[in-house]
Design an enzyme around this catalytic site. Structure first.
Site, PDB file in Angstrom:
ATOM      1  N   LYS A  45     -13.156   8.532   1.298  1.00  7.61           N
ATOM      2  CA  LYS A  45     -11.759   8.077   1.290  1.00  7.61           C
ATOM      3  C   LYS A  45     -10.868   9.242   1.689  1.00  7.61           C
ATOM      4  O   LYS A  45     -11.225  10.403   1.439  1.00  7.61           O
ATOM      5  CB  LYS A  45     -11.351   7.607  -0.117  1.00  7.61           C
ATOM      6  CG  LYS A  45     -10.206   6.641  -0.120  1.00  7.61           C
ATOM      7  CD  LYS A  45     -10.668   5.246   0.227  1.00  7.61           C
ATOM      8  CE  LYS A  45      -9.530   4.269   0.352  1.00  7.61           C
ATOM      9  NZ  LYS A  45     -10.024   2.906   0.573  1.00  7.61           N
TER      10      LYS A  45
HETATM   11  P1  NAD Z   1      -0.820  -2.652   2.740  1.00  4.15           P
HETATM   12  O1  NAD Z   1      -0.151  -1.334   2.793  1.00  4.15           O
HETATM   13  O2  NAD Z   1      -0.995  -3.413   3.992  1.00  4.15           O
HETATM   14  O3  NAD Z   1      -0.049  -3.595   1.701  1.00  4.15           O
HETATM   15  C1  NAD Z   1       0.185  -3.182   0.394  1.00  4.15           C
HETATM   16  C2  NAD Z   1       0.944  -4.284  -0.331  1.00  4.15           C
HETATM   17  O4  NAD Z   1       1.084  -3.897  -1.697  1.00  4.15           O
HETATM   18  C3  NAD Z   1       2.361  -4.501   0.202  1.00  4.15           C
HETATM   19  O5  NAD Z   1       2.674  -5.868   0.177  1.00  4.15           O
HETATM   20  C4  NAD Z   1       3.217  -3.737  -0.799  1.00  4.15           C
HETATM   21  O6  NAD Z   1       4.558  -4.195  -0.880  1.00  4.15           O
HETATM   22  C5  NAD Z   1       2.452  -4.021  -2.086  1.00  4.15           C
HETATM   23  N1  NAD Z   1       2.771  -3.046  -3.126  1.00  4.15           N
HETATM   24  C6  NAD Z   1       2.849  -1.698  -3.003  1.00  4.15           C
HETATM   25  N2  NAD Z   1       3.232  -1.155  -4.169  1.00  4.15           N
HETATM   26  C7  NAD Z   1       3.396  -2.186  -5.043  1.00  4.15           C
HETATM   27  C8  NAD Z   1       3.778  -2.263  -6.399  1.00  4.15           C
HETATM   28  N3  NAD Z   1       4.098  -1.168  -7.103  1.00  4.15           N
HETATM   29  N4  NAD Z   1       3.819  -3.483  -6.973  1.00  4.15           N
HETATM   30  C9  NAD Z   1       3.519  -4.594  -6.285  1.00  4.15           C
HETATM   31  N5  NAD Z   1       3.143  -4.580  -4.997  1.00  4.15           N
HETATM   32  C10 NAD Z   1       3.082  -3.388  -4.376  1.00  4.15           C
HETATM   33  O7  NAD Z   1      -2.205  -2.378   2.005  1.00  4.15           O
HETATM   34  P2  NAD Z   1      -3.560  -3.230   2.141  1.00  4.15           P
HETATM   35  O8  NAD Z   1      -4.348  -2.644   3.250  1.00  4.15           O
HETATM   36  O9  NAD Z   1      -3.263  -4.659   2.097  1.00  4.15           O
HETATM   37  O10 NAD Z   1      -4.309  -2.778   0.800  1.00  4.15           O
HETATM   38  C11 NAD Z   1      -4.060  -3.413  -0.444  1.00  4.15           C
HETATM   39  C12 NAD Z   1      -5.191  -3.112  -1.402  1.00  4.15           C
HETATM   40  O11 NAD Z   1      -6.433  -3.579  -0.839  1.00  4.15           O
HETATM   41  C13 NAD Z   1      -5.429  -1.630  -1.700  1.00  4.15           C
HETATM   42  O12 NAD Z   1      -5.900  -1.509  -3.016  1.00  4.15           O
HETATM   43  C14 NAD Z   1      -6.533  -1.248  -0.735  1.00  4.15           C
HETATM   44  O13 NAD Z   1      -7.278  -0.128  -1.177  1.00  4.15           O
HETATM   45  C15 NAD Z   1      -7.371  -2.517  -0.772  1.00  4.15           C
HETATM   46  N6  NAD Z   1      -8.255  -2.711   0.400  1.00  4.15           N
HETATM   47  C16 NAD Z   1      -7.740  -2.727   1.662  1.00  4.15           C
HETATM   48  C17 NAD Z   1      -8.601  -2.954   2.735  1.00  4.15           C
HETATM   49  C18 NAD Z   1      -8.106  -3.077   4.155  1.00  4.15           C
HETATM   50  O14 NAD Z   1      -8.921  -3.415   5.038  1.00  4.15           O
HETATM   51  N7  NAD Z   1      -6.849  -2.847   4.448  1.00  4.15           N
HETATM   52  C19 NAD Z   1      -9.977  -3.108   2.498  1.00  4.15           C
HETATM   53  C20 NAD Z   1     -10.454  -3.097   1.197  1.00  4.15           C
HETATM   54  C21 NAD Z   1      -9.574  -2.893   0.149  1.00  4.15           C
END
Ligand code: NAD
Length: 397
Positions: free
Chosen positions: A96
């Site tokens: 990571k």
């Molecule tokens: P992103 O940046 O695209 O979106 C993040 C979302 O979380 C946004 O809607 C934001 O407004 C919201 N957010 C941020 N802080 C917040 C808070 N304090 N309270 C409520 N909502 C909040 O991120 P993503 O890529 O969608 O990732 C989201 C989660 O999924 C993370 O935990 C990430 O590690 C996990 N994840 C992502 C992927 C991927 O392919 N992008 C893969 C596996 C896991």
């Protein structure tokens, strides 16, 4: 450490294997110095963590951009990747990266920092030790910047399709969450997805695509929250309209009736999907959850104590290393494609994600029934068995 005593006993993990799994393989702790047009000269902290590389190199894992990400969190996220890639049976170690900077920076400023970061870890990228992908606060755009620095397609996945990105990779994590939710509804709630109500935290990459695919399959997404606030509608939220609202206003707040993040976790829904940040289900709110099923779209959204409370309340939970693994499964295909020069299409990506996730779901469910343990413990035990098998093959233990 993700493994608890019950899993360690069940798998029969030796002290030596446990010591290896309990430590971090490598940490790069570095400062990025850059000039940002809106801010002048800045120095920003960045980290790369390889948790365990027995199934690699490469170590695989996304890059998070957030003003409050810490080294400790980056280590935890890398550890999650070790177990996730093992559960999916991918030949990747767990890694990571993080840049401690606000995800709301304008794209040009993000690009400047990401470019500096790629310079700093250039050897890791071009040697094939680490393969990046998007995570919270980063997107295909930043992956394009990294490709622009290395000119090697296999250094980074989640790229735009025009530079060798995989069709369907962008939505693969959310698609996978929807596939897992549908299967979990069938197996754990004894119900078809159609008509079940869903509440989702996060409307970024994972949350928004999960909502799209769940709606398409007949589920009723009744509540969505994000960093800006949230919206609730008992008739179901029109996800395409919400996407337009978010594109225009930068967040969910203001779309229909307001709902706070705290209220989301107490809402009367069938399925709750935390798909934003970590540690949102805690000992303080786990007792109030009314959902019949929790599916972790985010990484580590449930604190350990909360996990036990949900277990005691017989609320099944599908863990992150299974539920959100669609992204890394698709990333493997993108990485392979970069090496071979082959091409594929969206439908094939969806089909691969579906097949791999459903197989892992079945294995996890069977193991949990056989040993009468939770889905999380079962998924971790299966992953740990694979990791130890590989450690034996490589003469590490
Ligand atoms: P992103 O940046 O695209 O979106 C993040 C979302 O979380 C946004 O809607 C934001 O407004 C919201 N957010 C941020 N802080 C917040 C808070 N304090 N309270 C409520 N909502 C909040 O991120 P993503 O890529 O969608 O990732 C989201 C989660 O999924 C993370 O935990 C990430 O590690 C996990 N994840 C992502 C992927 C991927 O392919 N992008 C893969 C596996 C896991």
């Amino acid at each position: 450490m993700l493994l608890d005593d019950e899993v360690i006993r069940l798998v029969g993990i030796s002290d030596r294997a446990l010591a290896i799994l309990g430590e971090t393989d490598r940490i790069i702790d570095t400062r990025l110095h850059a000039h940002l047009p809106g801010k002048g000269p800045v120095s920003v902290q960045a980290y790369v963590v390889y948790h365990n590389a027995v199934r690699g190199p490469p170590c695989k894992g996304g890059i998070r951009m957030s003003s409050d990400v810490t080294l400790q969190e980056t280590i935890q996220l890398a550890e999650i990747m070790t177990y996730k890639t093992a559960l999916m049976d991918l030949p990747f170690g767990g890694g990571k990266a993080s840049i401690v900077a606000g995800s709301e920076l304008p794209p040009q400023e993000k690009a400047t920092l990401v470019r500096e970061f790629a310079h700093k870890i250039r050897n890791e990228l071009i040697s094939g030790a680490y393969v990046l992908a998007p995570d919270m606060g980063t997107s295909p755009r930043e992956m394009a910047v990294i490709f622009g620095e290395t000119h090697m397609r296999e250094c980074v996945t989640g790229k735009p399709v025009g530079i060798g990105g995989l069709p369907g990779r962008r939505e693969a994590t959310g698609y996978g969450v929807a596939v897992v939710v549908e299967q979990a509804a069938k197996e754990l709630l004894n119900s078809e997805l159609s008509g079940l109500t869903v509440g989702v935290q996060g409307f970024g990459n994972v949350g928004s695509w999960a909502c799209t695919f769940l709606s398409e399959r007949g589920a009723k997404v009744v509540a969505v929250t994000d960093a800006s606030g949230g919206a609730v509608s008992r008739d179901g939220i029109d996800i395409e309209e919400l996407k337009k609202h978010v594109a225009k206003h930068g967040g969910v707040e203001g779309y229909g009736k307001h709902l706070s993040n705290e209220e989301l976790f107490k809402l009367d829904v069938d399925i709750l999907i935390p798909a934003a940040i970590g540690r949102v289900i805690t000992r303080d709110n786990a007792g109030d959850i009314k959902a019949r099923l929790v599916v972790e779209g985010a990484n580590a959204p449930t604190a350990k104590e909360a996990d036990e409370i949900l277990s005691r309340r017989n609320i099944p939970l599908v863990p992150d290393i299974l539920a959100n693994a669609g992204g890394v499964v698709a990333s493997y295909d993108e990485w392979m494609m970069a090496k071979s020069g082959s091409r594929t299409n969206k439908e094939e990506t969806y089909s691969t994600v579906r097949t791999v996730l459903l197989e892992a779901f079945k294995e996890t469910l069977d193991y949990s029934s056989a040993h009468e343990i939770s889905q999380r413990k079962s998924a971790l035990a299966l992953a740990a068995e694979r990791l130890i098998g590989t450690m034996e093959d490589r003469g590490w233990v």
